[in-house]
Design an enzyme around this catalytic site. Structure first.
Site, mmCIF file in Angstrom:
data_model
loop_
_atom_site.group_PDB
_atom_site.id
_atom_site.type_symbol
_atom_site.label_atom_id
_atom_site.label_comp_id
_atom_site.label_asym_id
_atom_site.label_seq_id
_atom_site.Cartn_x
_atom_site.Cartn_y
_atom_site.Cartn_z
ATOM 1 C CB THR A 158 -0.929 0.043 1.235
ATOM 2 O OG1 THR A 158 -0.130 0.155 2.418
ATOM 3 C CG2 THR A 158 -1.797 -1.208 1.314
ATOM 4 C CG HIS A 159 0.160 4.500 1.234
ATOM 5 N ND1 HIS A 159 -0.595 5.597 0.892
ATOM 6 C CD2 HIS A 159 -0.536 3.839 2.202
ATOM 7 C CE1 HIS A 159 -1.696 5.632 1.628
ATOM 8 N NE2 HIS A 159 -1.690 4.564 2.425
ATOM 9 C CB SER A 187 20.600 -2.514 -23.161
ATOM 10 O OG SER A 187 21.331 -1.341 -23.455
ATOM 11 C CG ASN A 197 15.528 -3.368 -21.102
ATOM 12 O OD1 ASN A 197 15.980 -3.154 -19.978
ATOM 13 N ND2 ASN A 197 16.189 -3.040 -22.209
#
Length: 519
Positions: free
Chosen positions: A157-158, A279, A287
């Site tokens: 949360t948050h 990359s 990625n």
């Protein structure tokens, strides 16, 4: 005088620049199947009502069937100079049969009710495809092995670690969200599944149409009874766009977790190699590009919703060309949403979660501090607010010592000093993230039994949605097959009224009047 099908009123033709600005053939390609099916249904009805002579109906049906065969082979090409799919097909029929016969096809109809009917027919397919793709993704999420019921992850949360959860708990949460998307799509399907055909330009017609017959031939569930509303409405398109935008947002939220959790700082999940790229300069990189694009492309569907709302808000009842600007954006949103659903399903199948890392993060981030508060309430009789304060004081003291809840000896010492002693063995048990996950037995909680119960409910919903999907697709297929069957028999010389009446007896019934049954 212009040679356009609408050209009797005009002394000169539109310029090439105006044609290019107004034509829709490039986006109408998707509507060819719907327009041909609609033309056939309309001509069958015109012939049955004796609005056009039977011999003309027979000839037109033959021409339309030939065009259908071309379309099936991928050989029917729309000509830009004919503006849209409707004029293209009508002109092809006229070129085949001559205006004396082919010119009867557009009797008692307008491009206004045509385009609305075509769009509704296309959206029905799209909504069904989206329901199917969502159900496939939900199946992937629900097919986790038993060990995922206790494969630990930190819940957040948050954006901060909160309480321990399990991989199974996380997957069923996203499955639950996606099944709401299915319910929205079914609702959008219901509003699209209303026939506008026969409303004509906006006011109906003096010809004795049978709108229920054409609706049944086209597999619709209802007739949108008010002519002005039928030709003006675009809320069914906007509702579809809203369903796509909300669905894409839900996919984006899952993608955001995967992107974050696959980074080294979290190291909670690894995406399959086939769904990642490297990359160009940093050889160590992996990625999660599919998840990143899932986030980014949610913007396309959200943008489409805003565009459609803006397009429609200032248009009065009755058709205006503003409304033809709906399809280029909506088509893009449809393609984006469907392709994202399908690729996310493949990515989900190959996700690999690191439960050991999840447990470590839960220990290091004090994720089971709530369990101490609950223990003090249930075993020591403290009010929850006091227990909350004691637990918070313990966390503060451990942080100052540079320690975590793993240090049960220090925790026992601190709690004793606070006047609330708890044995170290008890603390070792209640601070264990697996204990926390197992103990949350409330409905919808993290315990294996609770997660299994939810999984059972979600699978039951998947089965119900699957039955609806199969039945609805069968309804459309039946209507399509019977419509073409009647057209072929009549084109080959069978009596129109007798043949159509026999086929109509087998067509799916309407659900009822849209004005009365639609909430």
């Amino acid at each position: 005088m212009t040679d356009k099908l609408w050209g009797g009123r005009f002394d000169e033709d539109i310029t090439t620049e105006v044609l290019e600005y107004t034509l829709t053939t490039d986006v109408d390609v998707r509507l060819v199947f719907a327009d041909l099916w609609q033309d056939i249904a309309h001509v069958l009805m015109l012939g049955r009502r004796n609005i056009i002579p039977e011999q003309h109906a027979r000839a037109i049906l033959g021409a339309l069937l030939r065009l259908w065969e071309l379309h099936e082979r991928g050989e029917l090409t729309l000509r830009p100079e004919l503006e849209d799919v409707h004029f293209n097909i009508e002109q092809m029929v006229i070129e085949d049969l001559g205006r004396e016969t082919g010119g009867h096809m557009h009797t008692a109809r307008s491009r206004n009710d045509q385009v609305s009917t075509d769009a509704r027919m296309y959206l029905r397919r799209v909504h069904l495809d989206a329901v199917s793709a969502n159900l496939a993704l939900v199946e992937e999420l629900l097919s986790f092995p038993e060990e995922d019921l206790l494969a630990i992850l930190p819940g957040y949360t948050h954006s901060q670690a909160a309480q321990p959860v399990s991989v199974g708990f996380w997957k069923t949460a996203h499955a639950s969200m996606l099944l709401r998307d299915v319910r929205r799509l079914r609702g959008a399907y219901e509003r699209a599944d209303e026939s506008a055909l026969g409303a004509c330009a906006l006011a109906g017609t003096s010809f004795p149409l049978d709108r229920e017959l054409t609706a049944r031939l086209l597999g619709f569930g209802a007739v949108l009874s008010h002519a002005l509303d039928a030709t003006s409405a675009r809320d069914y398109l906007i509702e579809g766009a809203a369903a796509f935008a909300l669905g894409s947002n839900n996919l984006s939220r899952m993608a955001e977790e995967i992107v974050l959790w696959s980074g080294h700082e979290y190291s909670l999940v690894e995406v399959p190699d086939a769904y990642a790229t490297g990359s160009s300069i940093m050889p160590q990189k992996k990625n999660p590009v599919v998840a990143e694009l899932t986030r980014g492309r949610a913007g396309r569907t959200a943008g489409t919703l805003v565009q459609l709302l803006t397009m429609a808000k200032g248009v009065t009842l009755g058709y205006s060309c503003d409304l033809q600007d709906d399809k280029p954006f909506l088509w893009n949103a449809i393609d984006t949403y469907l392709s994202t659903l399908r690729i996310v399903a493949g990515q989900t199948r190959g996700l690999r979660f690191d439960s050991k890392r999840g447990e470590d993060l839960c220990w290091d981030n004090f994720s089971t501090a709530t369990e101490l508060a609950n223990h003090l309430v249930s075993e020591h009789g403290l009010p929850f607010r006091e227990a909350h304060h004691v637990s918070g004081s313990l966390v503060s003291a451990l942080i100052k010592r540079g320690s975590t809840l793993r240090d049960t000896a220090a925790s026992a010492e601190i709690l004793a000093g606070l006047g609330h002693p708890v044995e170290e063995a008890v603390l070792a048990h209640i601070f264990d993230p697996r204990t926390a996950v197992t103990s949350y037995t409330s409905p919808g909680g993290t315990s294996p039994r609770s997660v299994e119960a939810v999984r059972g409910e979600l699978r039951a919903a998947v089965r119900e949605h699957g039955r609806w999907l199969e039945e609805t697709r069968q309804r459309l297929e039946t209507a399509h097959t019977l419509t073409l069957q009647a057209a072929r028999q009549i084109a080959e010389g069978a009596e129109l009224a007798k043949t159509l009446d026999a086929v109509a007896a087998e067509l799916p019934a309407l659900h009822g009047s849209a004005a009365l049954t639609t909430p």
